[in-house]
Design a protein around this motif. Structure first.
Motif, PDB file in Angstrom:
ATOM      1  N   ARG A  28      84.714  26.414  64.710  1.00 28.72           N
ATOM      2  CA  ARG A  28      83.625  26.626  63.765  1.00 28.72           C
ATOM      3  C   ARG A  28      84.276  26.902  62.417  1.00 28.72           C
ATOM      4  NH1 ARG A  28      81.577  25.741  67.790  1.00 28.72           N
ATOM      5  NH2 ARG A  28      79.845  26.661  68.971  1.00 28.72           N
ATOM      6  N   ALA A  29      83.589  26.552  61.340  1.00 26.63           N
ATOM      7  CA  ALA A  29      84.101  26.877  60.008  1.00 26.63           C
ATOM      8  C   ALA A  29      82.925  26.969  59.067  1.00 26.63           C
ATOM      9  CB  ALA A  29      85.083  25.810  59.524  1.00 26.63           C
ATOM     10  N   SER A  30      83.077  27.788  58.052  1.00 29.46           N
ATOM     11  CA  SER A  30      82.085  27.769  56.980  1.00 29.46           C
ATOM     12  C   SER A  30      82.786  28.019  55.664  1.00 29.46           C
ATOM     13  CB  SER A  30      80.990  28.815  57.203  1.00 29.46           C
ATOM     14  OG  SER A  30      81.537  30.107  57.228  1.00 29.46           O
ATOM     15  N   ALA A  31      82.415  27.232  54.676  1.00 27.84           N
ATOM     16  CA  ALA A  31      82.908  27.439  53.317  1.00 27.84           C
ATOM     17  C   ALA A  31      81.790  28.065  52.500  1.00 27.84           C
ATOM     18  CB  ALA A  31      83.327  26.111  52.702  1.00 27.84           C
ATOM     19  N   LYS A  32      82.179  28.863  51.513  1.00 28.51           N
ATOM     20  CA  LYS A  32      81.172  29.446  50.622  1.00 28.51           C
ATOM     21  C   LYS A  32      81.736  29.340  49.216  1.00 28.51           C
ATOM     22  CE  LYS A  32      77.974  33.374  50.576  1.00 28.51           C
ATOM     23  NZ  LYS A  32      77.650  34.699  51.147  1.00 28.51           N
ATOM     24  N   LEU A  33      80.927  28.776  48.307  1.00 27.77           N
ATOM     25  CA  LEU A  33      81.426  28.490  46.969  1.00 27.77           C
ATOM     26  C   LEU A  33      80.428  28.960  45.938  1.00 27.77           C
ATOM     27  CD1 LEU A  33      81.712  25.718  48.995  1.00 27.77           C
ATOM     28  CD2 LEU A  33      83.356  25.169  47.197  1.00 27.77           C
ATOM     29  N   ARG A  34      80.894  29.657  44.933  1.00 28.75           N
ATOM     30  CA  ARG A  34      80.066  30.001  43.772  1.00 28.75           C
ATOM     31  C   ARG A  34      80.781  29.495  42.536  1.00 28.75           C
ATOM     32  NH1 ARG A  34      78.743  33.343  39.397  1.00 28.75           N
ATOM     33  NH2 ARG A  34      76.611  34.157  39.427  1.00 28.75           N
ATOM     34  N   ASP A  35      80.067  28.753  41.707  1.00 28.32           N
ATOM     35  CA  ASP A  35      80.649  28.218  40.476  1.00 28.32           C
ATOM     36  C   ASP A  35      79.553  28.222  39.424  1.00 28.32           C
ATOM     37  OD1 ASP A  35      82.228  26.959  38.591  1.00 28.32           O
ATOM     38  OD2 ASP A  35      81.766  24.954  39.325  1.00 28.32           O
ATOM     39  N   ALA A  36      78.950  29.368  39.208  1.00 27.28           N
ATOM     40  CA  ALA A  36      77.718  29.451  38.416  1.00 27.28           C
ATOM     41  C   ALA A  36      77.908  30.193  37.097  1.00 27.28           C
ATOM     42  CB  ALA A  36      76.624  30.130  39.236  1.00 27.28           C
ATOM     43  N   GLY A  37      79.031  30.887  36.940  1.00 28.76           N
ATOM     44  CA  GLY A  37      79.198  31.686  35.729  1.00 28.76           C
ATOM     45  C   GLY A  37      78.124  32.757  35.640  1.00 28.76           C
ATOM     46  N   VAL A  38      77.682  33.034  34.402  1.00 24.93           N
ATOM     47  CA  VAL A  38      76.681  34.089  34.181  1.00 24.93           C
ATOM     48  C   VAL A  38      75.305  33.598  34.634  1.00 24.93           C
ATOM     49  CG1 VAL A  38      75.515  35.522  32.470  1.00 24.93           C
ATOM     50  CG2 VAL A  38      77.963  34.988  32.184  1.00 24.93           C
ATOM     51  N   VAL A  39      74.683  34.350  35.524  1.00 22.48           N
ATOM     52  CA  VAL A  39      73.300  34.077  35.941  1.00 22.48           C
ATOM     53  C   VAL A  39      72.534  35.389  35.798  1.00 22.48           C
ATOM     54  CG1 VAL A  39      71.774  33.319  37.795  1.00 22.48           C
ATOM     55  CG2 VAL A  39      74.064  32.316  37.582  1.00 22.48           C
ATOM     56  N   ASP A  40      71.752  35.481  34.744  1.00 20.88           N
ATOM     57  CA  ASP A  40      71.005  36.717  34.492  1.00 20.88           C
ATOM     58  C   ASP A  40      69.523  36.501  34.731  1.00 20.88           C
ATOM     59  OD1 ASP A  40      72.293  39.183  33.776  1.00 20.88           O
ATOM     60  OD2 ASP A  40      73.178  38.147  32.054  1.00 20.88           O
ATOM     61  N   ASP A  41      68.775  37.588  34.929  1.00 21.44           N
ATOM     62  CA  ASP A  41      67.320  37.492  34.978  1.00 21.44           C
ATOM     63  C   ASP A  41      66.841  36.936  33.634  1.00 21.44           C
ATOM     64  OD1 ASP A  41      67.863  38.824  37.279  1.00 21.44           O
ATOM     65  OD2 ASP A  41      66.550  40.533  36.885  1.00 21.44           O
ATOM     66  N   GLU A  42      65.831  36.082  33.676  1.00 18.99           N
ATOM     67  CA  GLU A  42      65.378  35.401  32.464  1.00 18.99           C
ATOM     68  C   GLU A  42      65.121  36.402  31.331  1.00 18.99           C
ATOM     69  OE1 GLU A  42      65.577  32.270  31.870  1.00 18.99           O
ATOM     70  OE2 GLU A  42      64.783  32.578  29.843  1.00 18.99           O
ATOM     71  N   ALA A  43      64.403  37.470  31.627  1.00 15.44           N
ATOM     72  CA  ALA A  43      64.028  38.432  30.579  1.00 15.44           C
ATOM     73  C   ALA A  43      65.235  39.162  29.994  1.00 15.44           C
ATOM     74  CB  ALA A  43      63.030  39.446  31.148  1.00 15.44           C
ATOM     75  N   ASP A  44      66.338  39.200  30.738  1.00 13.79           N
ATOM     76  CA  ASP A  44      67.510  39.962  30.272  1.00 13.79           C
ATOM     77  C   ASP A  44      68.285  39.251  29.162  1.00 13.79           C
ATOM     78  OD1 ASP A  44      66.859  41.918  32.081  1.00 13.79           O
ATOM     79  OD2 ASP A  44      68.465  41.448  33.505  1.00 13.79           O
ATOM     80  N   HIS A  45      68.055  37.944  28.999  1.00 14.35           N
ATOM     81  CA  HIS A  45      68.825  37.205  27.985  1.00 14.35           C
ATOM     82  C   HIS A  45      68.572  37.726  26.576  1.00 14.35           C
ATOM     83  CE1 HIS A  45      69.085  34.230  31.316  1.00 14.35           C
ATOM     84  NE2 HIS A  45      70.290  34.048  30.815  1.00 14.35           N
ATOM     85  N   ALA A  46      67.403  38.289  26.343  1.00 13.47           N
ATOM     86  CA  ALA A  46      67.064  38.768  25.000  1.00 13.47           C
ATOM     87  C   ALA A  46      67.749  40.096  24.663  1.00 13.47           C
ATOM     88  CB  ALA A  46      65.544  38.917  24.871  1.00 13.47           C
ATOM     89  N   LEU A  47      68.289  40.759  25.661  1.00 12.65           N
ATOM     90  CA  LEU A  47      68.876  42.098  25.428  1.00 12.65           C
ATOM     91  C   LEU A  47      70.191  41.976  24.654  1.00 12.65           C
ATOM     92  CD1 LEU A  47      68.282  43.555  29.018  1.00 12.65           C
ATOM     93  CD2 LEU A  47      67.009  44.117  26.934  1.00 12.65           C
ATOM     94  N   PRO A  48      70.500  42.959  23.838  1.00 11.50           N
ATOM     95  CA  PRO A  48      71.745  42.921  23.042  1.00 11.50           C
ATOM     96  C   PRO A  48      72.948  43.370  23.874  1.00 11.50           C
ATOM     97  CG  PRO A  48      70.500  44.899  22.513  1.00 11.50           C
ATOM     98  CD  PRO A  48      69.681  44.155  23.544  1.00 11.50           C
ATOM     99  N   ILE A  49      73.218  42.613  24.938  1.00 14.71           N
ATOM    100  CA  ILE A  49      74.300  42.966  25.874  1.00 14.71           C
ATOM    101  C   ILE A  49      75.217  41.760  26.034  1.00 14.71           C
ATOM    102  CG2 ILE A  49      74.868  43.700  28.224  1.00 14.71           C
ATOM    103  CD1 ILE A  49      71.975  44.841  28.385  1.00 14.71           C
ATOM    104  N   TRP A  50      76.498  41.988  25.860  1.00 14.15           N
ATOM    105  CA  TRP A  50      77.497  40.937  25.985  1.00 14.15           C
ATOM    106  C   TRP A  50      77.586  40.447  27.436  1.00 14.15           C
ATOM    107  CZ3 TRP A  50      80.106  38.124  22.554  1.00 14.15           C
ATOM    108  CH2 TRP A  50      81.176  37.346  23.020  1.00 14.15           C
ATOM    109  N   ALA A  51      77.716  39.154  27.624  1.00 12.57           N
ATOM    110  CA  ALA A  51      77.891  38.573  28.961  1.00 12.57           C
ATOM    111  C   ALA A  51      78.883  37.430  28.856  1.00 12.57           C
ATOM    112  CB  ALA A  51      76.554  38.074  29.506  1.00 12.57           C
ATOM    113  N   GLU A  52      79.761  37.332  29.830  1.00 14.61           N
ATOM    114  CA  GLU A  52      80.758  36.253  29.789  1.00 14.61           C
ATOM    115  C   GLU A  52      81.257  35.930  31.189  1.00 14.61           C
ATOM    116  OE1 GLU A  52      83.970  37.967  27.382  1.00 14.61           O
ATOM    117  OE2 GLU A  52      85.088  38.516  29.199  1.00 14.61           O
ATOM    118  N   ARG A  53      81.862  34.757  31.274  1.00 12.99           N
ATOM    119  CA  ARG A  53      82.644  34.382  32.447  1.00 12.99           C
ATOM    120  C   ARG A  53      84.103  34.513  32.056  1.00 12.99           C
ATOM    121  NH1 ARG A  53      85.236  29.659  34.328  1.00 12.99           N
ATOM    122  NH2 ARG A  53      85.269  29.551  36.602  1.00 12.99           N
ATOM    123  N   LEU A  54      84.877  35.196  32.909  1.00 13.51           N
ATOM    124  CA  LEU A  54      86.276  35.465  32.607  1.00 13.51           C
ATOM    125  C   LEU A  54      87.117  34.731  33.659  1.00 13.51           C
ATOM    126  CD1 LEU A  54      88.209  37.137  30.847  1.00 13.51           C
ATOM    127  CD2 LEU A  54      87.694  39.113  32.279  1.00 13.51           C
TER     128      LEU A  54
END
Lengths: 237, 237
Positions: A166-192
């Motif tokens: 048996r095998a399972s792979a799991k992959l995330r390649d999404a960068g920043v995913v915020d709640d829609e309403a949170d984008h307006a907030l004055p908070i820095w977000a980045e992918r490092l």
């Protein structure tokens, strides 16, 4: 990464079905093998008297079989030699993700978990072939240039094989995913991003005179992603 | 890396005593904690109905306690919440070592295995503190700048704690080690360093106008070793 419905894939059951964030899951041979072939360091989970242990080790793949090795006196190898269930996992960390809420902080990664029954390679010829494959998997053409193994070295080394059941792979390649309403907030977000790369080779200080770095090692060049060099070196099976 | 005889150390017994290459072993708090604080990705071995599983996850340390988190619905977290033995391992790969014989091929690495009983953080205040510590461990000062967690986010998150009962570190930093007689052979040998470094930060494309990267993130700069940034960020405990 949805798998094409007709792609050859490992069977899925309760053991390996990805339940959390299952849109990140893959079970097809191509995805599983690509992740395995981009790594050389795995972690093996095994059980000794009910106690789980997580052991880091070098591994290699040939077709649907995974191999790892160690001292013939190793506790892990002696236990697994009896034919025990094991789980071998390989993980690539690709980034840290800084979001606008603690909850949405995350990481981009690719991981693969492989399940099977470990067994000791006892047939002398199969073991000898595996010990060649171990070097060739990293450095094609190198094994034939080496001082041949002694009987004592072969005896002192145990090789474990595990067919991937048996095998399972799991992959995330999404960068920043915020709640829609949170984008307006004055908070820095980045992918490092995080990169695992080769450094400058350090030749042994006691090389025989006149030796030059073999041309076969050209793929192992400074600054290159380790994963890329590993994937290039992997024999096609 | 021999431990000074008077250094505070984790107890050693049959479970965590390093048997193979035990000159590479360490059990003292300083070595174990330094390795833990230079990482953020671990692999946890745990057991479900006799089957070992090896799960990669983010972890953090506070004193002698390790934490990891996940969905409240996660199979791993529900199983470990019952108070189960686990083994959390962190590994840094430092180089590949190409020797003059297959047997002496090796790698430089540093790894630490921690053993204990996992438990669910149920006290709401302890859990809230842990969720703050999770962000602060990576990005000191950041948590207070974030959109606060909602009740639903807290409910959806489970935090596992594990007091370190046993631990063992294993370190190799030897480069090429060949049999004395093999040095005269006309065979190339080298140490090939591997570095895990930060890339160029990728700001979210939807940042609020006028935002600049917080000065607190200055330690997370391109080209820096991930391990160094992690160790600098780790709160002193």
């Amino acid at each position: 990464m949805p798998t094409a419905p007709d792609a050859a894939a490992y069977p899925v059951d309760a053991l390996n079905r990805v339940k959390r964030c299952n849109d990140r899951a893959a079970y097809d041979h191509a995805t599983v093998h690509a992740l395995l072939d981009g790594g050389m360091l795995c972690h093996v989970a095994w059980v000794l008297d009910g106690q789980p242990l997580c052991t880091p080790t070098f591994y290699w793949r040939d077709g649907h079989t995974l191999y790892w090795h160690g001292s013939s006196a190793s506790r892990m190898l002696r236990q697994l030699a009896q034919g025990q269930p094991a789980c071998l996992t390989v993980t690539q960390l690709d980034s840290l993700v800084l979001a606008r809420s603690a909850y949405n902080h995350s990481a981009d990664y690719r991981s693969v978990m492989c399940f099977g029954q470990a067994r000791l390679l006892e047939d002398p010829q199969a073991k000898a072939q595996a010990l060649v494959a171990m070097v060739e998997r990293l450095f094609p053409g190198r094994d034939a240039t080496l001082r041949p193994p002694t009987a004592q070295e072969i005896k002192a080394t145990a090789v474990i094989a595990m067919d991937i059941e048996r095998a399972s792979a799991k992959l995330r390649d999404a960068g920043v995913v915020d709640d829609e309403a949170d984008h307006a907030l004055p908070i820095w977000a980045e992918r490092l991003p995080v990169h695992t790369v080769l450094g400058e080779p350090e030749p042994c200080s006691r090389l025989a005179e006149g030796l030059r770095r073999p041309a076969d090692l050209a793929g192992w060049r400074p600054g290159r992603a380790l994963e890329e060099a590993l994937r290039e070196a992997q024999p096609q099976a």
